[in-house]
Design a protein around this motif. Structure first.
Motif, PDB file in Angstrom:
ATOM      1  N   MET A 146     112.435 -42.501  20.689  1.00  0.00           N
ATOM      2  CA  MET A 146     111.113 -42.135  20.162  1.00  0.00           C
ATOM      3  C   MET A 146     110.099 -43.269  20.366  1.00  0.00           C
ATOM      4  SD  MET A 146     111.263 -39.036  19.127  1.00  0.00           S
ATOM      5  CE  MET A 146     112.526 -38.659  20.360  1.00  0.00           C
ATOM      6  N   CYS A 147     110.553 -44.504  20.194  1.00  0.00           N
ATOM      7  CA  CYS A 147     109.659 -45.656  20.411  1.00  0.00           C
ATOM      8  C   CYS A 147     109.238 -45.745  21.875  1.00  0.00           C
ATOM      9  CB  CYS A 147     110.349 -46.951  19.978  1.00  0.00           C
ATOM     10  SG  CYS A 147     110.566 -47.116  18.191  1.00  0.00           S
ATOM     11  N   PHE A 148     110.168 -45.432  22.777  1.00  0.00           N
ATOM     12  CA  PHE A 148     109.892 -45.452  24.209  1.00  0.00           C
ATOM     13  C   PHE A 148     108.829 -44.406  24.556  1.00  0.00           C
ATOM     14  CE2 PHE A 148     111.201 -44.475  28.695  1.00  0.00           C
ATOM     15  CZ  PHE A 148     110.902 -45.723  29.220  1.00  0.00           C
ATOM     16  N   ILE A 149     108.954 -43.212  23.970  1.00  0.00           N
ATOM     17  CA  ILE A 149     107.963 -42.159  24.192  1.00  0.00           C
ATOM     18  C   ILE A 149     106.617 -42.580  23.624  1.00  0.00           C
ATOM     19  CG2 ILE A 149     107.320 -39.796  23.559  1.00  0.00           C
ATOM     20  CD1 ILE A 149     110.236 -39.052  23.629  1.00  0.00           C
ATOM     21  N   PHE A 150     106.645 -43.213  22.438  1.00  0.00           N
ATOM     22  CA  PHE A 150     105.421 -43.685  21.796  1.00  0.00           C
ATOM     23  C   PHE A 150     104.644 -44.606  22.742  1.00  0.00           C
ATOM     24  CE2 PHE A 150     104.422 -44.095  16.988  1.00  0.00           C
ATOM     25  CZ  PHE A 150     103.088 -43.832  17.224  1.00  0.00           C
ATOM     26  N   ALA A 151     105.367 -45.446  23.478  1.00  0.00           N
ATOM     27  CA  ALA A 151     104.721 -46.369  24.411  1.00  0.00           C
ATOM     28  C   ALA A 151     103.998 -45.630  25.529  1.00  0.00           C
ATOM     29  CB  ALA A 151     105.763 -47.326  24.993  1.00  0.00           C
ATOM     30  N   MET A 152     104.621 -44.578  26.050  1.00  0.00           N
ATOM     31  CA  MET A 152     104.030 -43.842  27.170  1.00  0.00           C
ATOM     32  C   MET A 152     102.784 -43.064  26.757  1.00  0.00           C
ATOM     33  SD  MET A 152     105.359 -44.661  29.877  1.00  0.00           S
ATOM     34  CE  MET A 152     104.370 -43.483  30.797  1.00  0.00           C
ATOM     35  N   ILE A 153     102.704 -42.659  25.503  1.00  0.00           N
ATOM     36  CA  ILE A 153     101.538 -41.928  25.013  1.00  0.00           C
ATOM     37  C   ILE A 153     100.281 -42.771  25.212  1.00  0.00           C
ATOM     38  CG2 ILE A 153     100.399 -41.084  22.914  1.00  0.00           C
ATOM     39  CD1 ILE A 153     103.197 -40.238  21.920  1.00  0.00           C
ATOM     40  N   SER A 154     100.351 -44.022  24.822  1.00  0.00           N
ATOM     41  CA  SER A 154      99.187 -44.908  24.927  1.00  0.00           C
ATOM     42  C   SER A 154      98.872 -45.259  26.376  1.00  0.00           C
ATOM     43  CB  SER A 154      99.437 -46.189  24.127  1.00  0.00           C
ATOM     44  OG  SER A 154      98.296 -47.007  24.136  1.00  0.00           O
ATOM     45  N   PHE A 155      99.914 -45.441  27.200  1.00  0.00           N
ATOM     46  CA  PHE A 155      99.701 -45.787  28.600  1.00  0.00           C
ATOM     47  C   PHE A 155      98.848 -44.730  29.302  1.00  0.00           C
ATOM     48  CE2 PHE A 155     100.883 -45.808  33.106  1.00  0.00           C
ATOM     49  CZ  PHE A 155     100.743 -47.143  33.423  1.00  0.00           C
ATOM     50  N   VAL A 156      99.166 -43.465  29.048  1.00  0.00           N
ATOM     51  CA  VAL A 156      98.431 -42.367  29.690  1.00  0.00           C
ATOM     52  C   VAL A 156      97.063 -42.166  29.045  1.00  0.00           C
ATOM     53  CG1 VAL A 156      98.442 -39.878  30.134  1.00  0.00           C
ATOM     54  CG2 VAL A 156     100.532 -41.207  30.429  1.00  0.00           C
ATOM     55  N   THR A 157      97.020 -42.181  27.715  1.00  0.00           N
ATOM     56  CA  THR A 157      95.767 -41.939  27.007  1.00  0.00           C
ATOM     57  C   THR A 157      94.702 -42.972  27.351  1.00  0.00           C
ATOM     58  OG1 THR A 157      96.953 -40.917  25.153  1.00  0.00           O
ATOM     59  CG2 THR A 157      94.727 -41.687  24.726  1.00  0.00           C
ATOM     60  N   ASN A 158      95.113 -44.230  27.466  1.00  0.00           N
ATOM     61  CA  ASN A 158      94.145 -45.303  27.650  1.00  0.00           C
ATOM     62  C   ASN A 158      93.612 -45.414  29.073  1.00  0.00           C
ATOM     63  OD1 ASN A 158      94.547 -45.837  25.011  1.00  0.00           O
ATOM     64  ND2 ASN A 158      95.048 -47.983  25.254  1.00  0.00           N
ATOM     65  N   MET A 159      94.040 -44.522  29.953  1.00  0.00           N
ATOM     66  CA  MET A 159      93.459 -44.494  31.291  1.00  0.00           C
ATOM     67  C   MET A 159      92.045 -43.925  31.270  1.00  0.00           C
ATOM     68  SD  MET A 159      96.615 -43.120  33.648  1.00  0.00           S
ATOM     69  CE  MET A 159      98.094 -44.091  33.945  1.00  0.00           C
ATOM     70  N   GLY A 160      91.744 -43.069  30.275  1.00  0.00           N
ATOM     71  CA  GLY A 160      90.488 -42.336  30.259  1.00  0.00           C
ATOM     72  C   GLY A 160      89.246 -43.200  30.280  1.00  0.00           C
ATOM     73  N   ALA A 161      89.158 -44.168  29.344  1.00  0.00           N
ATOM     74  CA  ALA A 161      87.944 -44.979  29.245  1.00  0.00           C
ATOM     75  C   ALA A 161      87.714 -45.896  30.456  1.00  0.00           C
ATOM     76  CB  ALA A 161      87.959 -45.784  27.946  1.00  0.00           C
ATOM     77  N   PRO A 162      88.721 -46.695  30.893  1.00  0.00           N
ATOM     78  CA  PRO A 162      88.477 -47.545  32.069  1.00  0.00           C
ATOM     79  C   PRO A 162      88.261 -46.750  33.353  1.00  0.00           C
ATOM     80  CG  PRO A 162      90.773 -47.703  31.379  1.00  0.00           C
ATOM     81  CD  PRO A 162      90.047 -46.983  30.304  1.00  0.00           C
ATOM     82  N   PHE A 163      88.946 -45.609  33.506  1.00  0.00           N
ATOM     83  CA  PHE A 163      88.687 -44.758  34.663  1.00  0.00           C
ATOM     84  C   PHE A 163      87.255 -44.229  34.618  1.00  0.00           C
ATOM     85  CE2 PHE A 163      93.292 -43.296  35.851  1.00  0.00           C
ATOM     86  CZ  PHE A 163      93.641 -44.630  36.027  1.00  0.00           C
TER      87      PHE A 163
END
Length: 431
Positions: free
Chosen positions: A18-35
């Protein structure tokens, strides 16, 4: 090996997963603003649209995700989410190789090329993915921790990894694109998309092999998705989540834009670094909270960080821009308004808010926890709506003035922490 030892070992694997999945959530979500810095150069109105599409998906997927959790369980829901994530990232990559010369429609006096439409579609599909993953992760960690302070502690541990990847995304994006020009495109950040697809694919095979507890399987009666709305503290918590995600995304996004628009070489990279510093501080805050949550109540932590965040932002708004500090960055040394540091420091405060609000809002819900998670994910759309409103304020009054909206949202979170989180519906059966 005793049954107790087997259960503890199984739970530990589930926690790590679950912690591993939690990490991937932020990795994908945080692409929006800098992109958004890339698309915003050509389409000024599109700077936050990728972020908006990512979070708009929560509005459509939150309740269905909660129903999937009840019907199919945690494991199957997570596997479906990861498959959807690969598709979403692949579509975003297509925007870098196709559609730039194909015109679609006119918006705000500009002809919009197909590649932007493709990118926004990919961001929307990725939103489905992270919505489903969030629906799985939060209640599972809370349940594995036994609820209460211990449940919050487990969520903060997962949140620490979430913030680590959240730190890396804007930092790597800033390094990859440097300064945004008319020649900057999505192809410059395609390595991040490939990394995301690879990690999702690997995660899919890992989760397919591990055992995930399915507590909802023991519930024999049908539980309606609207049942948690009987609880006042849950309803107010759902509203708090709407505002919180707007706060979490809006603070670093506007800070990134504020610095990136400054007139010096490498401004985009420095802006990305400050946004990364915000996420790094979130990681630090969650790491600290994971140690103290067993002893210090969620309510006390939430009240403290909300108050400090308001003070930091008020100071940043009123501090003159002429008050600057020198910031060395690679081969560039530039002067940045000190208020940028104060805004970035808010990461320490927002770090525990997600887990804290969720923990307080599901306390005492029992069998209604899974559908409540679906309701929470629906309201994560606030991460798209509120930053878009903040961006509109920033365009008319300036990035710093837009933080008045953030202060208002944090004020509500403070109210929820002090008053709104009390369970006044303990007479409702939850077993």
């Amino acid at each position: 090996m005793s049954d107790l030892q087997k259960k503890q070992g199984s739970n530990m694997v589930a926690i790590i997963t679950m912690c591993f999945i939690f990490a991937m959530i932020s990795f994908v979500t945080n692409m929006g603003a800098p992109f958004g810095n890339i698309w915003g150069f050509t389409y000024p109105w599109a700077g936050m649209m990728g972020n908006m599409m990512n979070f708009a998906a929560y509005l459509f997927m939150g309740i269905p995700a909660g129903n999937m959790l009840v019907k199919y369980g945690y494991k199957k829901t997570a596997l479906i989410a990861l498959a959807v994530g690969v598709i979403g990232l692949a579509i975003q990559y297509l925007s870098s190789v196709f559609g730039a010369d194909i015109k679609t429609f006119v918006y705000d006096g500009q002809v919009v090329a197909l590649n932007l439409v493709i990118y926004l579609l990919g961001a929307f599909i990725c939103g489905f993915c992270v919505c489903m993953l969030n629906t799985v992760v939060n209640p599972m960690l809370n349940i594995l921790g036994g609820g209460g302070n211990r449940g919050n502690q487990f969520i903060q541990i997962g949140g620490t990894l979430n913030s680590l990847t959240g730190t890396l995304t804007p930092l790597l994006t800033g390094v990859l694109i440097g300064t945004v020009t008319k020649n900057t495109s999505m192809s410059d950040v395609s390595p991040l998309l490939f990394v995301g697809m690879a990690v999702f694919a690997i995660s899919f095979f890992i989760i397919a092999k591990v055992h995930i507890p399915e507590p909802q399987a023991e519930i024999k009666e049908h539980v309606s998705i609207t049942s948690p709305l009987k609880f006042r503290h849950c309803v107010l918590g759902v509203i708090a989540i709407f505002f919180y995600v707007g706060v979490e995304i809006g603070i670093p996004a506007q800070l990134n834009f504020y610095i990136s628009n400054m007139d010096f070489e490498g401004a985009a990279a420095v802006g990305g670094s400050f946004a990364a510093a915000y996420w790094f501080l979130m990681m630090c805050g969650r790491f600290i909270s994971s140690f103290i949550s067993g002893a210090i109540s969620t309510k006390v932590q939430m009240t403290t960080v909300s108050s400090v965040a308001i003070i930091l932002l008020l100071t940043a708004i009123f501090l003159p821009e002429t008050n600057t500090m020198s910031v060395p960055f690679i081969n560039v040394e530039c002067s940045i308004p000190t208020k940028c540091v104060l805004i970035a420091l808010c990461g320490l405060c927002t770090s525990i808010m997600w887990g804290g609000i969720f923990n307080l809002a599901v306390e005492g819900l029992g069998k209604y926890t899974a559908p409540a998670s679906g309701l929470f994910m629906t309201m994560v759309v606030g991460g798209g709506v509120m930053p878009l409103i903040q961006d509109s304020i920033a365009k008319s009054a300036g990035e710093i003035a837009s933080y008045w909206l953030v202060i208002g949202m944090i004020a509500y979170i403070l109210f929820y922490s002090v008053i709104g989180s009390k369970n006044v519906n303990k007479d409702i059966p939850v077993d």
